[in-house]
Design a protein around this motif. Structure first.
Motif, PDB file in Angstrom:
ATOM      1  N   MET A   1      26.473  63.062   5.256  1.00 39.98           N
ATOM      2  CA  MET A   1      27.132  62.671   4.017  1.00 39.98           C
ATOM      3  C   MET A   1      28.540  63.267   3.978  1.00 39.98           C
ATOM      4  O   MET A   1      28.725  64.453   4.188  1.00 39.98           O
ATOM      5  CB  MET A   1      26.317  63.148   2.810  1.00 39.98           C
ATOM      6  N   LYS A   2      29.505  62.411   3.707  1.00 41.32           N
ATOM      7  CA  LYS A   2      30.904  62.809   3.781  1.00 41.32           C
ATOM      8  C   LYS A   2      31.461  63.053   2.388  1.00 41.32           C
ATOM      9  O   LYS A   2      31.308  62.223   1.487  1.00 41.32           O
ATOM     10  CB  LYS A   2      31.714  61.722   4.486  1.00 41.32           C
ATOM     11  N   LEU A   3      32.116  64.198   2.203  1.00 45.63           N
ATOM     12  CA  LEU A   3      32.736  64.573   0.935  1.00 45.63           C
ATOM     13  C   LEU A   3      34.241  64.627   1.113  1.00 45.63           C
ATOM     14  O   LEU A   3      34.743  65.226   2.060  1.00 45.63           O
ATOM     15  CB  LEU A   3      32.216  65.935   0.466  1.00 45.63           C
ATOM     16  N   ILE A   4      34.968  63.986   0.196  1.00 46.95           N
ATOM     17  CA  ILE A   4      36.427  64.052   0.173  1.00 46.95           C
ATOM     18  C   ILE A   4      36.850  64.630  -1.176  1.00 46.95           C
ATOM     19  O   ILE A   4      36.464  64.118  -2.229  1.00 46.95           O
ATOM     20  CB  ILE A   4      37.068  62.673   0.393  1.00 46.95           C
ATOM     21  N   VAL A   5      37.618  65.705  -1.135  1.00 50.62           N
ATOM     22  CA  VAL A   5      38.154  66.342  -2.330  1.00 50.62           C
ATOM     23  C   VAL A   5      39.571  65.838  -2.527  1.00 50.62           C
ATOM     24  O   VAL A   5      40.464  66.143  -1.726  1.00 50.62           O
ATOM     25  CB  VAL A   5      38.135  67.878  -2.208  1.00 50.62           C
ATOM     26  N   GLN A   6      39.791  65.038  -3.568  1.00 46.79           N
ATOM     27  CA  GLN A   6      41.120  64.491  -3.818  1.00 46.79           C
ATOM     28  C   GLN A   6      41.848  65.355  -4.836  1.00 46.79           C
ATOM     29  O   GLN A   6      41.260  65.840  -5.813  1.00 46.79           O
ATOM     30  CB  GLN A   6      41.037  63.048  -4.285  1.00 46.79           C
ATOM     31  N   ILE A   7      43.165  65.523  -4.593  1.00 48.32           N
ATOM     32  CA  ILE A   7      43.980  66.408  -5.420  1.00 48.32           C
ATOM     33  C   ILE A   7      45.262  65.676  -5.802  1.00 48.32           C
ATOM     34  O   ILE A   7      46.205  65.613  -5.006  1.00 48.32           O
ATOM     35  CB  ILE A   7      44.322  67.709  -4.671  1.00 48.32           C
ATOM     36  N   PRO A   8      45.349  65.068  -6.979  1.00 45.42           N
ATOM     37  CA  PRO A   8      46.628  64.512  -7.432  1.00 45.42           C
ATOM     38  C   PRO A   8      47.629  65.641  -7.687  1.00 45.42           C
ATOM     39  O   PRO A   8      47.304  66.638  -8.332  1.00 45.42           O
ATOM     40  CB  PRO A   8      46.263  63.778  -8.731  1.00 45.42           C
ATOM     41  N   ALA A   9      48.821  65.482  -7.164  1.00 42.80           N
ATOM     42  CA  ALA A   9      49.812  66.564  -7.252  1.00 42.80           C
ATOM     43  C   ALA A   9      51.182  65.993  -7.570  1.00 42.80           C
ATOM     44  O   ALA A   9      51.584  64.957  -7.019  1.00 42.80           O
ATOM     45  CB  ALA A   9      49.864  67.341  -5.941  1.00 42.80           C
ATOM     46  N   TYR A  10      51.898  66.694  -8.444  1.00 47.59           N
ATOM     47  CA  TYR A  10      53.281  66.353  -8.759  1.00 47.59           C
ATOM     48  C   TYR A  10      54.065  67.657  -8.876  1.00 47.59           C
ATOM     49  O   TYR A  10      53.842  68.453  -9.798  1.00 47.59           O
ATOM     50  CB  TYR A  10      53.369  65.547 -10.058  1.00 47.59           C
ATOM     51  N   ASN A  11      54.957  67.880  -7.916  1.00 49.27           N
ATOM     52  CA  ASN A  11      55.775  69.104  -7.857  1.00 49.27           C
ATOM     53  C   ASN A  11      54.891  70.359  -7.891  1.00 49.27           C
ATOM     54  O   ASN A  11      55.071  71.257  -8.715  1.00 49.27           O
ATOM     55  CB  ASN A  11      56.786  69.131  -9.004  1.00 49.27           C
ATOM     56  N   GLU A  12      53.924  70.411  -6.987  1.00 52.34           N
ATOM     57  CA  GLU A  12      53.003  71.543  -6.898  1.00 52.34           C
ATOM     58  C   GLU A  12      53.165  72.276  -5.560  1.00 52.34           C
ATOM     59  O   GLU A  12      52.184  72.705  -4.953  1.00 52.34           O
ATOM     60  CB  GLU A  12      51.558  71.067  -7.057  1.00 52.34           C
ATOM     61  N   GLU A  13      54.384  72.397  -5.104  1.00 48.74           N
ATOM     62  CA  GLU A  13      54.635  73.038  -3.813  1.00 48.74           C
ATOM     63  C   GLU A  13      54.134  74.480  -3.788  1.00 48.74           C
ATOM     64  O   GLU A  13      53.638  74.957  -2.762  1.00 48.74           O
ATOM     65  CB  GLU A  13      56.133  72.991  -3.501  1.00 48.74           C
ATOM     66  N   SER A  14      54.226  75.182  -4.905  1.00 44.83           N
ATOM     67  CA  SER A  14      53.877  76.604  -4.927  1.00 44.83           C
ATOM     68  C   SER A  14      52.380  76.856  -5.059  1.00 44.83           C
ATOM     69  O   SER A  14      51.915  77.956  -4.746  1.00 44.83           O
ATOM     70  CB  SER A  14      54.609  77.285  -6.083  1.00 44.83           C
ATOM     71  N   THR A  15      51.594  75.878  -5.508  1.00 47.22           N
ATOM     72  CA  THR A  15      50.167  76.101  -5.761  1.00 47.22           C
ATOM     73  C   THR A  15      49.242  75.269  -4.894  1.00 47.22           C
ATOM     74  O   THR A  15      48.044  75.548  -4.837  1.00 47.22           O
ATOM     75  CB  THR A  15      49.843  75.813  -7.233  1.00 47.22           C
ATOM     76  N   ILE A  16      49.744  74.237  -4.223  1.00 49.09           N
ATOM     77  CA  ILE A  16      48.865  73.334  -3.486  1.00 49.09           C
ATOM     78  C   ILE A  16      48.184  74.036  -2.323  1.00 49.09           C
ATOM     79  O   ILE A  16      47.021  73.733  -1.997  1.00 49.09           O
ATOM     80  CB  ILE A  16      49.661  72.091  -3.003  1.00 49.09           C
ATOM     81  N   ALA A  17      48.846  74.986  -1.700  1.00 50.44           N
ATOM     82  CA  ALA A  17      48.247  75.678  -0.557  1.00 50.44           C
ATOM     83  C   ALA A  17      47.024  76.485  -0.976  1.00 50.44           C
ATOM     84  O   ALA A  17      45.976  76.455  -0.308  1.00 50.44           O
ATOM     85  CB  ALA A  17      49.289  76.587   0.113  1.00 50.44           C
ATOM     86  N   GLN A  18      47.138  77.212  -2.090  1.00 48.81           N
ATOM     87  CA  GLN A  18      45.998  77.997  -2.561  1.00 48.81           C
ATOM     88  C   GLN A  18      44.848  77.099  -2.982  1.00 48.81           C
ATOM     89  O   GLN A  18      43.676  77.415  -2.758  1.00 48.81           O
ATOM     90  CB  GLN A  18      46.429  78.884  -3.729  1.00 48.81           C
ATOM     91  N   THR A  19      45.155  75.970  -3.591  1.00 51.23           N
ATOM     92  CA  THR A  19      44.110  75.028  -3.988  1.00 51.23           C
ATOM     93  C   THR A  19      43.354  74.513  -2.770  1.00 51.23           C
ATOM     94  O   THR A  19      42.116  74.399  -2.795  1.00 51.23           O
ATOM     95  CB  THR A  19      44.727  73.858  -4.763  1.00 51.23           C
TER      96      THR A  19
END
Length: 386
Positions: A1-19
């Motif tokens: 079973m395949k899981l994909i975690v989608q993350i909508p982002a707008y100007n999140e350069e500083s937090t996307i890596a930790q997420t």
């Protein structure tokens, strides 16, 4: 079973890596965990930061379309990538990534199709008392409109099964949270809530500016979606209220009329007539809207079937790579069509089979040659031109 975690982002350069780092790599019942970042036309380096942080897929929108459009684009991309379960989370790392396993557990067990993360707003230390009260009021209102009990209707931390994701159609530009819950309730999808943890806020919300704006847009969204799925009930209720108001004003006029005051109160008679006419017309509008909604539901069913028939994009790419990869011939294995080329067979050291001899007619039978022209039944041997 395949899981994909989608993350909508707008100007999140500083937090996307930790997420992305907080997403678990292994979950019970899940064979593959992938991440999908939807860059909603960011003006910073959100997409590059997501790639460097190890995002499996990055979808870049050319312009900033809003949260709902980014969410819908992510759902469509995840379905094309062959996801069995889709989890949506925020790019500002508001939700604890370790709770993804708890979020998808009901879907893995088969007891739910949509799971919503409950932040326990009443106990959250990151919200003001006014915001807590408004969140509880909004969840109660959405519960009435959808017919399901939801503890945190505005939570963006939620999971969808593949079947539920194909039935989600978001067309509200403000937010997807309220709309997807009302759609799930009207489609009788199994919806559950699980308790999740939150991280301290890293920035103020960009979705709305002020409580007044949020209330105005939320009320309009709930009314619009409820009317979309139950137009006859909505307009019939509004029309009934108008007719009751007109009847009450008309009874007042009749009361004074039979009491002997027959010269005045004409304004009440006119107002009563207006209310009665508008109420009747509103009911007719509800009837027409209900007929239109039937056509819309049929269109949605066709769209859902098309989504289910569409093959996953990853499978198509795998087939394309397999066609270019040389394979050894096995007796029980079907070879690709292009391997039937004699030159390619000789390059692989395989002797092509000899050409098949033309089939000859069995002995003792002669093939009769038909002359030109048409023959009619009962006139064998006679030409039409004769």
């Amino acid at each position: 079973m395949k899981l994909i975690v989608q993350i909508p982002a707008y100007n999140e350069e500083s937090t996307i890596a930790q997420t992305l780092r907080d997403i678990p790599k292994k979950i019970d019942g899940i064979s593959s965990v992938e991440s999908l970042v939807i860059d909603d036309g960011s003006t910073d380096n959100t997409a590059d930061a997501a790639r460097k942080a190890g995002a499996t897929h990055v979808l870049q929108l050319k312009t900033h379309r809003g949260l709902s459009a980014a969410f819908a684009a992510g759902i469509d991309a995840a379905l094309r990538l062959g996801a069995n379960i889709i989890v949506n989370t925020d790019a500002d790392n508001q939700y604890a990534g370790s709770d993804i396993a708890r979020l998808v557990a009901p879907i893995v067990r088969g007891s739910a199709e949509v799971v919503i993360g409950d932040r326990e707003v009443a106990k959250s230390p990151h919200m003001s008392p006014l915001k807590r009260a408004l969140q509880r009021l909004g969840s109660w209102t959405v519960g009435l409109a959808s017919g399901i009990s939801v503890g945190d209707a505005t939570s963006g931390f939620r999971a969808f099964s593949r079947d539920a994701a194909t039935q989600i159609n978001v067309f509200n530009p403000f937010t997807y949270t309220l709309e997807t819950i009302i759609q799930s309730g009207n489609r009788n999808l199994g919806v559950q809530s699980v308790t999740v943890r939150t991280n301290p806020p890293s920035r103020p919300s960009r979705l709305y500016h002020g409580v007044g704006m949020y209330l105005r847009k939320s009320i309009a969204t709930i009314f619009r979606i409820y009317t979309l799925y139950k137009p006859l009930k909505t307009f019939f209720l509004i029309g009934a209220l108008l007719i009751l108001a007109g009847a009450a004003i008309g009874m007042r006029f009749l009361w004074f009329f039979f009491e002997g005051d027959r010269a005045g109160h004409v304004q009440s008679l006119i107002l009563a007539a207006v209310f009665l006419i508008v109420g009747f017309q509103t009911m007719l509008i509800g009837l027409v809207a209900d007929l239109i909604s039937v056509n819309r539901r049929l269109s949605e069913e066709v769209l859902i079937r098309i989504k289910k028939m569409r093959p996953p994009e990853r499978t198509e790419r795998r087939v394309f790579r397999d066609r270019q990869r040389p394979v050894e011939k096995k007796e029980s294995e079907t070879q690709w069509v292009w391997l039937l080329d004699e030159n390619k067979l000789e390059d692989r050291g395989i002797t092509p089979p000899p050409p098949a001899a033309p089939e000859e007619p069995p002995p003792g039978r002669r093939r009769r040659r038909r002359r030109g022209g048409m023959h009619l039944p009962g006139n064998r041997g006679k030409h039409l031109n004769e």
